[in-house]
Design an enzyme around this catalytic site. Sequence first.
Site, PDB file in Angstrom:
ATOM      1  N   CYS A   1     -10.643   0.962   7.316  1.00 39.10           N
ATOM      2  CA  CYS A   1     -10.387   2.286   7.892  1.00 39.10           C
ATOM      3  C   CYS A   1     -10.780   3.473   7.209  1.00 39.10           C
ATOM      4  O   CYS A   1     -11.009   4.358   7.716  1.00 39.10           O
ATOM      5  CB  CYS A   1      -8.929   2.158   7.819  1.00 39.10           C
ATOM      6  SG  CYS A   1      -8.105   1.551   6.227  1.00 39.10           S
TER       7      CYS A   1
ATOM      8  N   GLU B   1       0.908  -1.298  -0.205  1.00 38.02           N
ATOM      9  CA  GLU B   1       0.036   0.081  -0.052  1.00 38.02           C
ATOM     10  C   GLU B   1       0.660   1.162   0.076  1.00 38.02           C
ATOM     11  O   GLU B   1       0.645   2.215   0.736  1.00 38.02           O
ATOM     12  CB  GLU B   1      -0.694   0.122   1.160  1.00 38.02           C
ATOM     13  CG  GLU B   1      -1.647  -1.394   1.411  1.00 38.02           C
ATOM     14  CD  GLU B   1      -2.570  -1.323   2.517  1.00 38.02           C
ATOM     15  OE1 GLU B   1      -3.921  -1.611   2.246  1.00 38.02           O
ATOM     16  OE2 GLU B   1      -1.896  -0.962   3.732  1.00 38.02           O
TER      17      GLU B   1
END
Lengths: 597, 597
Positions: free
Chosen positions: B382, B284
């Site tokens: 998230c 990521e």
Amino acid sequence: MKLIPYNLVNLKSGFFFDKEELNRKTTINAVYDRFTETGRIGSFKHGYPEKDPVQPHYFWDSDVAKWMEGAAYILANHPDPALEARVDEIVEDIAEHQHEDGYFNIFFTVVQPENRWANRDWHELYCAGHLMEAAVAYAEATGKTKFLSCMEKYADYIAKVFMEDHAAAFDTPGHVEIELALVRLYRHTGNQRYLDLAAYFINTRGTENDRNRVAYNQSHLPVREQTEAVGHSVRAVYLYTGMAYLAAETGDESLISACKTLWEDTTHRKMYVTGGLGSTYIGEAFTTPFDLPPDQAYTETCAGIALCFFAKAMLALENKAEYADVIERALYNGVLSGLSADGAQFFYENPLEINLSERFTSVWGARRFPAHRRVACFGCSCCPPNINRLLPTLGGYVYGLEGDTLYINQFADSDMTDGNVTAAISTAYPNDGRVTVTATGVSKLAIRVPAWCDTYTLNKAYTLTDGYAVVDNDGTPVILTLDLTPRKVWADSRVLRAAGQAAVMKGPVVYCAEGVDNGEGELHNYILPADITAAETPCESCNLPNLTVNCLKRVADEGGLYRNTPPKTEAATLKLIPYHAFANREETDMRVWFLSE
Amino acid sequence: MKLIPYNLVNLKSGFFFDKEELNRKTTINAVYDRFTETGRIGSFKHGYPEKDPVQPHYFWDSDVAKWMEGAAYILANHPDPALEARVDEIVEDIAEHQHEDGYFNIFFTVVQPENRWANRDWHELYCAGHLMEAAVAYAEATGKTKFLSCMEKYADYIAKVFMEDHAAAFDTPGHVEIELALVRLYRHTGNQRYLDLAAYFINTRGTENDRNRVAYNQSHLPVREQTEAVGHSVRAVYLYTGMAYLAAETGDESLISACKTLWEDTTHRKMYVTGGLGSTYIGEAFTTPFDLPPDQAYTETCAGIALCFFAKAMLALENKAEYADVIERALYNGVLSGLSADGAQFFYENPLEINLSERFTSVWGARRFPAHRRVACFGCSCCPPNINRLLPTLGGYVYGLEGDTLYINQFADSDMTDGNVTAAISTAYPNDGRVTVTATGVSKLAIRVPAWCDTYTLNKAYTLTDGYAVVDNDGTPVILTLDLTPRKVWADSRVLRAAGQAAVMKGPVVYCAEGVDNGEGELHNYILPADITAAETPCESCNLPNLTVNCLKRVADEGGLYRNTPPKTEAATLKLIPYHAFANREETDMRVWFLSE
């Protein structure tokens, strides 16, 4: 047409000749040495004790068989006792370790004898097919029949297991190959049983009698119902080649029709500009029409070679220059990129674009890209010996004969004699567009006019038929002159990853740029002008010219990461080298498709 | 400057207002419902028996904490007893289950109590940070201090474990977050110990006293020696935000300098045109400078939100419009693409290009691309609650105050009062370029002139300073008029994957095309003209206009897969929608960068 076989053709100079010589002098020995070091050659001794940490892999037989086939072709035209002795030693091993019933497979004898014919994906029939091809080639080349006899016995046994007893855990090969090999075995021996077995495998494939049908290995549908090239690209094109071989023997129109449909899907929608096939490493496979990403190209060397086989088989079925055009595209580009300039290093994948800056890696892994450096041997080392067996037969792609017409399919400086027909081609093609053909024993010459060529002349009156310029032959030289001016080439608008871009070709040769010549991280910034003018200089690693093209180049400026005006451009020159010669220097960027005005 | 906090700003209409309302009415409840269904909310009861198949994950605390923080911000300006009761119930759970020593973490209490502080990558400090942020927000919004007291106790305990006893198996967080939270806790409580702990974590990071230093979590170097944005992009930008927060309190010039260097690398070399960050799913992460592939963009919604936090923190350090420009780019594009038009579906990744035809899958796997459909909840969820906590605070990005100068950083129809300073902005921006500002209590107004805007007017004399038009304030309206004519935008030449292409923006809004409007498999064929003329029509899913641009389109023809002439083109119109509104209809292609004349 009947393709004049390689052993009747004498290549004299030029690109094909050079590659044939490179293979004979270097590559055939380099592969043998690597196969010795890795245990492949030695595995034929069947000496591996159970539990030995180095065990034969279940496709090693095929690796060595392809090398043997290559050696056989070399021996046909260039006697070489040392090379022949190497083959003979392996033949002795095969004869010694072949089972009483005819079975031969090292892995399933030494390592997993309990699993003979247990798993379709374990390449047993694929290995058998390659051994049969090698045996036929070796018998043809040397007249020796020991190897051939072994493989006849093996084929007889396979026919019994599959066609009569249905005693295996599967019905047709997971990795197609044996079909075309069986047709070759039939052609050499005249034994109808082998043709029947080839037909059995092909006609059973994808039917209700074929267990576990999947597109990956082209068993999702009966072959005559297959219209799209799908799945593993090498398997696919070996299958299509086998279908075409079988159709040539049987004249089966439904099979010929399927071959034509699959040919069209393969070459009109799923072929890279280099002749490469296979757009993804995922299953080494074809993907969707026009999906041809250059940086993610899989384009296995073996798939390009298989395409040459398929095209040659189609040319034998149908006198259309289109097939020879594709052979030319593959041979000058995506096939021979698989071999290094020194003849001893290989690509398995042949990408059309390398951007080193994108080869990101971290503790979480790396972006997946094709290898960008050739290596001497692979774990799955199918491609190197496939080059071994292709290169000695390049002469077999040049001439064809049907009735009183001699076909010139490829332009190689050469001569040939087949019975009362003799012919010679004198040319420096593809460095020079002048091709002089002389022939005796035929009343017509049909000389391919490549589809890529917009401008050409002949010194005689001709009619154009299916891509061939047909002239009456009076024995005097027929001179075809092709315009080889370097040109821009575009892809169909449906090729997403070539949108807005053009490639550069000279004749059949695709060019590329490398970062080492033009700046790393810069290749995407060169803009080809509307009309290119290319200067030629010698290539360091092949006998084709390099090109230098004047163009524009976008340059980094202070305009910001995003801005309301385009990046500035400046005049620049782009140095291009033949695509097949890329990656012969240091690790560097490479690009085929360029921005274009 | 001091950014005027969100609770002193009243948004009245327009894009920010609409999103704030959508969050308040829909998104905050949608996330709560999903978090209830998935067990996240219930996990605060600590009722999971050992071996229960559904166990709290070690980052669930942070998911819910962000939701609580969002709820707190909503409650500050919009009292809502039901919403407040939901927060209070969770606060009660926290108070009940907090350990005697102050520790609070559901996973490491219920599931793996033996592993407290055992593994840096298990997000304990990250969860703690989010709980602290939520506690501060809730105290500020409601005046209730129970949650805050719990988190003060927790922070005291963490200070003892890490800063004094060095009793954990690691020294600084694996997932940075608590640093910025501790500064917020310090600012609210005035307790120096929390600032010291923030400084301890930041100053220890990447030093010899920090075990297991890796670039992935930005511990490869001491923070002041870090010059490149690397590793996990959310962690990176939370770190930079924490550094800027700390620097604002300490005035540490070396830390400010590091922040500026990292800002520049982040926004000048590694930011998508949408304000998205993170070029690969692998870790990521950030990759290399100018590596911004649109189809492989990771551009996590949280990274875009983190960029807003970082930019706001930098703006507080330095009165430069550049920071507000980046906030604007992110908010109007790559952040709010994370939320569906209906307010209940979310993107984690926000790609800039979708080609459905390339989403190849087979028995061997699938090509990896970002998700192209929003979903209601993620396993690692998230992003949704990060949107919850961003949207109620959009008003906090609008106004800034330093000395006698009021800064207008964003153009939102709004008013505000802060002590004796009042101000109002009247505008329909970004649909209309006219921005009318009135203010009392300040002698100067500094109104941002966006860097994207080449043409603008003010109704008063001004000087341009660091991107702000500064005018003397006499209480009469100051009118800035920005030219919002849709325009083409180019990327720096070093952005490989935007070479030869341009995007379309209107003001701060990036536009995209979808296949459903323009043909599937066709978006790569549209060619923007040298100068675009765009007609505006209403967008179905937001209050910004759609655009229609006359252009050329490459069309499929019979020229063959490869040919010596380019594909034909025809006149066409390209329908564009705001990028953030993509994927609100059926599954379809999408594209931001287009071929360009």
